[in-house]
Motif scaffolding. Structure first.
Motif, PDB file in Angstrom:
ATOM      1  N   ALA A  32       0.818  -1.212   0.000  1.00  0.00           N
ATOM      2  CA  ALA A  32       0.000   0.000   0.000  1.00  0.00           C
ATOM      3  C   ALA A  32       0.854   1.266   0.000  1.00  0.00           C
ATOM      4  N   ALA A  33       1.937   1.271   0.788  1.00  0.00           N
ATOM      5  CA  ALA A  33       2.776   2.463   0.890  1.00  0.00           C
ATOM      6  C   ALA A  33       3.411   2.818  -0.459  1.00  0.00           C
ATOM      7  N   SER A  34       3.928   1.816  -1.162  1.00  0.00           N
ATOM      8  CA  SER A  34       4.553   2.078  -2.469  1.00  0.00           C
ATOM      9  C   SER A  34       3.513   2.498  -3.501  1.00  0.00           C
ATOM     10  N   ALA A  35       2.332   1.879  -3.438  1.00  0.00           N
ATOM     11  CA  ALA A  35       1.261   2.231  -4.380  1.00  0.00           C
ATOM     12  C   ALA A  35       0.842   3.681  -4.190  1.00  0.00           C
ATOM     13  N   ILE A  36       0.694   4.104  -2.939  1.00  0.00           N
ATOM     14  CA  ILE A  36       0.315   5.493  -2.672  1.00  0.00           C
ATOM     15  C   ILE A  36       1.437   6.439  -3.081  1.00  0.00           C
ATOM     16  N   ALA A  37       2.693   6.032  -2.857  1.00  0.00           N
ATOM     17  CA  ALA A  37       3.825   6.869  -3.264  1.00  0.00           C
ATOM     18  C   ALA A  37       3.820   7.106  -4.773  1.00  0.00           C
ATOM     19  N   LEU A  38       3.494   6.083  -5.538  1.00  0.00           N
ATOM     20  CA  LEU A  38       3.411   6.221  -6.996  1.00  0.00           C
ATOM     21  C   LEU A  38       2.277   7.156  -7.386  1.00  0.00           C
ATOM     22  N   LEU A  39       1.138   7.035  -6.724  1.00  0.00           N
ATOM     23  CA  LEU A  39      -0.004   7.903  -7.014  1.00  0.00           C
ATOM     24  C   LEU A  39       0.294   9.358  -6.652  1.00  0.00           C
ATOM     25  N   ASP A  40       1.130   9.550  -5.636  1.00  0.00           N
ATOM     26  CA  ASP A  40       1.500  10.909  -5.238  1.00  0.00           C
ATOM     27  C   ASP A  40       2.563  11.506  -6.151  1.00  0.00           C
ATOM     28  N   THR A  41       3.372  10.656  -6.767  1.00  0.00           N
ATOM     29  CA  THR A  41       4.473  11.130  -7.596  1.00  0.00           C
ATOM     30  C   THR A  41       3.995  11.628  -8.952  1.00  0.00           C
ATOM     31  N   LEU A  42       3.000  10.950  -9.523  1.00  0.00           N
ATOM     32  CA  LEU A  42       2.501  11.302 -10.851  1.00  0.00           C
ATOM     33  C   LEU A  42       0.984  11.391 -10.857  1.00  0.00           C
ATOM     34  N   GLU A  43       0.456  12.280 -11.668  1.00  0.00           N
ATOM     35  CA  GLU A  43      -0.986  12.320 -11.864  1.00  0.00           C
ATOM     36  C   GLU A  43      -1.413  11.038 -12.571  1.00  0.00           C
ATOM     37  N   LEU A  44      -2.656  10.662 -12.376  1.00  0.00           N
ATOM     38  CA  LEU A  44      -3.130   9.353 -12.823  1.00  0.00           C
ATOM     39  C   LEU A  44      -2.820   9.037 -14.290  1.00  0.00           C
ATOM     40  N   PRO A  45      -3.183   9.897 -15.252  1.00  0.00           N
ATOM     41  CA  PRO A  45      -2.879   9.565 -16.651  1.00  0.00           C
ATOM     42  C   PRO A  45      -1.380   9.411 -16.915  1.00  0.00           C
ATOM     43  N   ASP A  46      -0.567  10.248 -16.244  1.00  0.00           N
ATOM     44  CA  ASP A  46       0.881  10.177 -16.446  1.00  0.00           C
ATOM     45  C   ASP A  46       1.463   8.894 -15.870  1.00  0.00           C
ATOM     46  N   LEU A  47       0.908   8.448 -14.744  1.00  0.00           N
ATOM     47  CA  LEU A  47       1.380   7.201 -14.134  1.00  0.00           C
ATOM     48  C   LEU A  47       1.050   6.011 -15.020  1.00  0.00           C
ATOM     49  N   VAL A  48      -0.165   5.986 -15.548  1.00  0.00           N
ATOM     50  CA  VAL A  48      -0.561   4.904 -16.449  1.00  0.00           C
ATOM     51  C   VAL A  48       0.301   4.922 -17.705  1.00  0.00           C
ATOM     52  N   GLN A  49       0.543   6.106 -18.239  1.00  0.00           N
ATOM     53  CA  GLN A  49       1.371   6.225 -19.443  1.00  0.00           C
ATOM     54  C   GLN A  49       2.782   5.723 -19.180  1.00  0.00           C
ATOM     55  N   ALA A  50       3.347   6.068 -18.025  1.00  0.00           N
ATOM     56  CA  ALA A  50       4.704   5.638 -17.700  1.00  0.00           C
ATOM     57  C   ALA A  50       4.798   4.118 -17.622  1.00  0.00           C
ATOM     58  N   ILE A  51       3.772   3.483 -17.070  1.00  0.00           N
ATOM     59  CA  ILE A  51       3.788   2.019 -16.956  1.00  0.00           C
ATOM     60  C   ILE A  51       3.648   1.371 -18.327  1.00  0.00           C
ATOM     61  N   ILE A  52       2.718   1.868 -19.124  1.00  0.00           N
ATOM     62  CA  ILE A  52       2.498   1.300 -20.451  1.00  0.00           C
ATOM     63  C   ILE A  52       3.721   1.480 -21.348  1.00  0.00           C
ATOM     64  N   ALA A  53       4.382   2.628 -21.209  1.00  0.00           N
ATOM     65  CA  ALA A  53       5.558   2.920 -22.036  1.00  0.00           C
ATOM     66  C   ALA A  53       6.842   2.351 -21.434  1.00  0.00           C
ATOM     67  N   ALA A  54       6.721   1.635 -20.289  1.00  0.00           N
ATOM     68  CA  ALA A  54       7.890   1.081 -19.591  1.00  0.00           C
ATOM     69  C   ALA A  54       8.916   2.163 -19.272  1.00  0.00           C
ATOM     70  N   ASN A  55       8.409   3.319 -18.840  1.00  0.00           N
ATOM     71  CA  ASN A  55       9.274   4.449 -18.499  1.00  0.00           C
ATOM     72  C   ASN A  55       9.729   4.319 -17.048  1.00  0.00           C
ATOM     73  N   THR A  56      10.675   3.420 -16.820  1.00  0.00           N
ATOM     74  CA  THR A  56      11.105   3.138 -15.457  1.00  0.00           C
ATOM     75  C   THR A  56      11.821   4.319 -14.809  1.00  0.00           C
ATOM     76  N   GLN A  57      12.445   5.150 -15.626  1.00  0.00           N
ATOM     77  CA  GLN A  57      13.206   6.275 -15.085  1.00  0.00           C
ATOM     78  C   GLN A  57      12.310   7.219 -14.290  1.00  0.00           C
ATOM     79  N   ILE A  58      11.081   7.397 -14.765  1.00  0.00           N
ATOM     80  CA  ILE A  58      10.175   8.298 -14.046  1.00  0.00           C
ATOM     81  C   ILE A  58       9.490   7.581 -12.888  1.00  0.00           C
ATOM     82  N   LEU A  59       9.302   6.272 -12.990  1.00  0.00           N
ATOM     83  CA  LEU A  59       8.665   5.526 -11.900  1.00  0.00           C
ATOM     84  C   LEU A  59       9.550   5.478 -10.666  1.00  0.00           C
TER      85      LEU A  59
END
Length: 212
Positions: free
Chosen positions: A88-115
């Motif tokens: 839960a802590a890591s999931a919330i940290a990811l949600l706080d780091t990026l806005e929802l569409p940007d987070l989904v885009q980063a995962i789909i594009a395998a943009n690990t640098q931003i994750l």
């Protein structure tokens, strides 16, 4: 079990950088929900009536209630926790780091640098998130009612641009938004020089700082 709660903001308390508690009064009862810091910033007014979408979870026999701004944010929180090593802590940290569409885009594009800009998320964990969730999120984003932008630098250029902007002190959310604006509004091509992407992104970020 509980899909959402609608009530009055009775209090918001930051327990630690990774733990923020919202006390929501519903029919004379107070519910404590752990929420992303991003949501807490939207709920600063005590006494405000709000609707919070919830996720109920039991950890080490202790019941916990998490709160989110939308069903989509809650669903992505659940998707993230299906990945090995993501709690839960890591999931919330990811949600706080990026806005929802940007987070989904980063995962789909395998943009690990931003994750990996999210606290507690290392490179191997970021790679695992992309590997396990990419195909799921491609389908899920359609049912969630939003679409991910396709603009931005080509993969070989993207990492260098991001690293430079991170080194200058910009956050993952600021960098992601700036590159989207440069791509959509300025029309810089995917294969434009790294220096051009950096220059245009900084120009946008600087103008945003002046306006604020």
């Amino acid at each position: 079990m509980i899909s959402y709660l609608k009530g009055i903001v009775a209090g918001i308390q930051t327990i630690s950088p990774s733990r923020t508690i919202l006390t929501l009064e519903v029919n004379s009862m107070g519910y404590d929900l752990q929420i992303p810091q991003r949501l807490a910033q939207q709920l600063m007014t005590i006494g405000e009536e709000v609707q919070i979408f919830t996720h109920y979870q039991i950890r080490e026999e202790v019941p916990l209630l998490y709160g989110f701004a939308s069903p989509a944010e809650r669903d992505l929180f659940r998707h993230l926790q299906t990945v090995s090593g993501i709690g839960a802590a890591s999931a919330i940290a990811l949600l706080d780091t990026l806005e929802l569409p940007d987070l989904v885009q980063a995962i789909i594009a395998a943009n690990t640098q931003i994750l990996i800009q999210a606290p507690g998320v290392g490179k191997k964990t970021a790679e695992r998130i992309c590997l396990e969730l990419k195909s799921k999120l491609i389908e899920w984003r359609k049912s969630a009612g939003f679409f991910v932008a396709t603009g931005g630098p080509a993969p070989g250029i993207l990492e260098e641009v991001q690293m430079t902007l991170f080194a200058l002190g910009y956050t993952a959310n600021e960098v992601s938004h700036a590159l989207h604006v440069v791509s959509e509004n300025i029309g810089l091509t995917k294969d434009a020089y790294v220096e051009d992407w950096i220059k245009q992104a900084i120009a946008h970020l600087s103008s945003t700082e002046v306006e604020s």
